[in-house]
Design a protein around this motif. Structure first.
Motif, short mmCIF file in Angstrom:
data_model
loop_
_atom_site.label_atom_id
_atom_site.label_comp_id
_atom_site.label_asym_id
_atom_site.label_seq_id
_atom_site.Cartn_x
_atom_site.Cartn_y
_atom_site.Cartn_z
N ALA A 82 43.15 49.36 55.64
CA ALA A 82 41.97 48.56 55.91
C ALA A 82 40.75 49.10 55.17
CB ALA A 82 41.69 48.50 57.42
N ASP A 83 40.58 50.42 55.18
CA ASP A 83 39.45 51.03 54.47
C ASP A 83 39.53 50.78 52.98
OD1 ASP A 83 38.56 51.97 56.93
OD2 ASP A 83 39.34 54.00 56.61
N ALA A 84 40.73 50.96 52.41
CA ALA A 84 40.91 50.76 50.97
C ALA A 84 40.68 49.30 50.60
CB ALA A 84 42.31 51.20 50.55
N LEU A 85 41.13 48.39 51.43
CA LEU A 85 40.93 46.96 51.14
C LEU A 85 39.46 46.57 51.23
CD1 LEU A 85 44.07 45.56 52.91
CD2 LEU A 85 43.49 45.18 50.50
N ARG A 86 38.77 47.05 52.24
CA ARG A 86 37.34 46.71 52.34
C ARG A 86 36.58 47.19 51.10
NH1 ARG A 86 37.97 48.70 57.79
NH2 ARG A 86 38.11 46.94 59.20
N ALA A 87 36.87 48.42 50.67
CA ALA A 87 36.20 48.96 49.47
C ALA A 87 36.56 48.14 48.23
CB ALA A 87 36.58 50.42 49.28
N VAL A 90 34.76 44.76 48.11
CA VAL A 90 33.38 44.88 47.64
C VAL A 90 33.36 45.12 46.13
CG1 VAL A 90 31.29 46.32 47.76
CG2 VAL A 90 32.49 45.65 49.87
N ARG A 91 34.19 46.06 45.67
CA ARG A 91 34.24 46.39 44.24
C ARG A 91 34.58 45.17 43.39
NH1 ARG A 91 36.86 50.67 45.44
NH2 ARG A 91 38.93 49.88 45.02
N ARG A 92 35.50 44.36 43.86
CA ARG A 92 35.95 43.17 43.11
C ARG A 92 35.10 41.93 43.41
NH1 ARG A 92 39.73 43.50 38.89
NH2 ARG A 92 40.89 45.43 39.23
N ASP A 93 34.12 42.08 44.30
CA ASP A 93 33.24 40.96 44.66
C ASP A 93 34.08 39.75 45.08
OD1 ASP A 93 30.76 39.80 45.08
OD2 ASP A 93 30.59 39.06 43.02
N VAL A 94 35.02 40.00 45.98
CA VAL A 94 35.97 38.96 46.38
C VAL A 94 35.31 37.80 47.13
CG1 VAL A 94 38.00 38.45 47.81
CG2 VAL A 94 37.98 40.49 46.35
N PRO A 95 34.52 38.04 48.16
CA PRO A 95 34.04 36.90 48.95
C PRO A 95 33.05 36.03 48.20
CG PRO A 95 33.72 38.96 50.16
CD PRO A 95 34.11 39.32 48.76
N ASN A 138 42.61 35.25 42.30
CA ASN A 138 42.82 36.32 41.32
C ASN A 138 42.09 37.59 41.73
OD1 ASN A 138 44.47 34.74 39.70
ND2 ASN A 138 42.76 33.98 38.47
N ARG A 139 40.89 37.45 42.28
CA ARG A 139 40.15 38.63 42.76
C ARG A 139 40.81 39.22 44.00
NH1 ARG A 139 34.06 36.78 42.93
NH2 ARG A 139 34.89 34.72 42.55
N ILE A 140 41.35 38.38 44.85
CA ILE A 140 42.05 38.88 46.04
C ILE A 140 43.26 39.71 45.60
CG2 ILE A 140 43.49 38.18 48.00
CD1 ILE A 140 41.48 35.77 48.30
N ARG A 141 44.05 39.17 44.68
CA ARG A 141 45.23 39.89 44.19
C ARG A 141 44.81 41.22 43.54
NH1 ARG A 141 47.59 36.64 40.39
NH2 ARG A 141 48.76 35.50 41.94
N ALA A 142 43.78 41.18 42.70
CA ALA A 142 43.31 42.40 42.04
C ALA A 142 42.82 43.42 43.06
CB ALA A 142 42.21 42.07 41.04
N ALA A 143 42.13 42.98 44.10
CA ALA A 143 41.64 43.89 45.13
C ALA A 143 42.79 44.52 45.90
CB ALA A 143 40.68 43.15 46.07
N ILE A 144 43.83 43.76 46.16
CA ILE A 144 45.00 44.32 46.85
C ILE A 144 45.65 45.38 45.97
CG2 ILE A 144 47.30 43.83 47.77
CD1 ILE A 144 46.12 41.06 48.67
#
Length: 158
Positions: A82-87, A90-95, A138-144
């Motif tokens: 969860a911590d890694a995903l939240r970071a 933000v880094r990938r500007d997903v939302p 694409n940003r969601i996949r990259a963030a995962i």
């Protein structure tokens, strides 16, 4: 009738009709509004919570079926994944609008807990029931991948 629920580590006795969807108990009775209503038919994923560690659509899960389970919502999901995903989010500007994000994150956390280094196919399968109206897939996949500490090319060979 009254139903016992453990939500985010807290025990609750809920006096509601057993057919009431868990989503409405979370939002209206327990005031946990991070879990969103999207479609009401378990197709969009906005209402995803963890029930006994598994991602479930709370809009179609009756209270009586959830009784006795351990339920975790976006307000309390924690741990390395969860911590890694939240970071990474933000880094990938997903939302963009952010409406689907709690469901997206809950599904992604569940994926990383069973598959530490997912492939694109793993991610697509795990996230396929989560709709993003802003199309940030694409940003969601990259963030995962970021949260897993892999790049898509590394994950394909792993």
């Amino acid at each position: 009738m009254s139903f016992a629920l453990v939500v985010n580590g807290h025990a609750h006795q809920i006096a509601e009709d057993g057919q009431t969807p868990l989503l409405w108990v979370l939002r209206d009775t327990l005031h946990l509004t991070g879990t969103k209503y999207g479609c009401g038919i378990a197709q969009c994923g906005a209402c995803t919570v963890h029930v006994d560690g598994q991602p479930m659509r709370s809009c179609s899960l009756p209270l009586e079926a959830a009784a006795g389970s351990q339920i975790i919502t976006i307000e309390a999901v924690e741990g390395r994944e969860a911590d890694a995903l939240r970071a990474a989010w933000v880094r990938r500007d997903v939302p963009q609008c952010g409406f689907c994000q709690s469901g997206q994150l809950m599904s992604a956390v569940a994926l990383l807990r069973v598959k530490a280094v997912p492939t694109d196919d793993d991610i697509d399968r795990a996230m396929s029931g989560n709709i993003c109206r802003c199309a940030t897939y694409n940003r969601i996949r990259a963030a995962i991948h970021d949260a897993a500490g892999s790049s898509p090319s590394q994950a394909k060979t792993a």
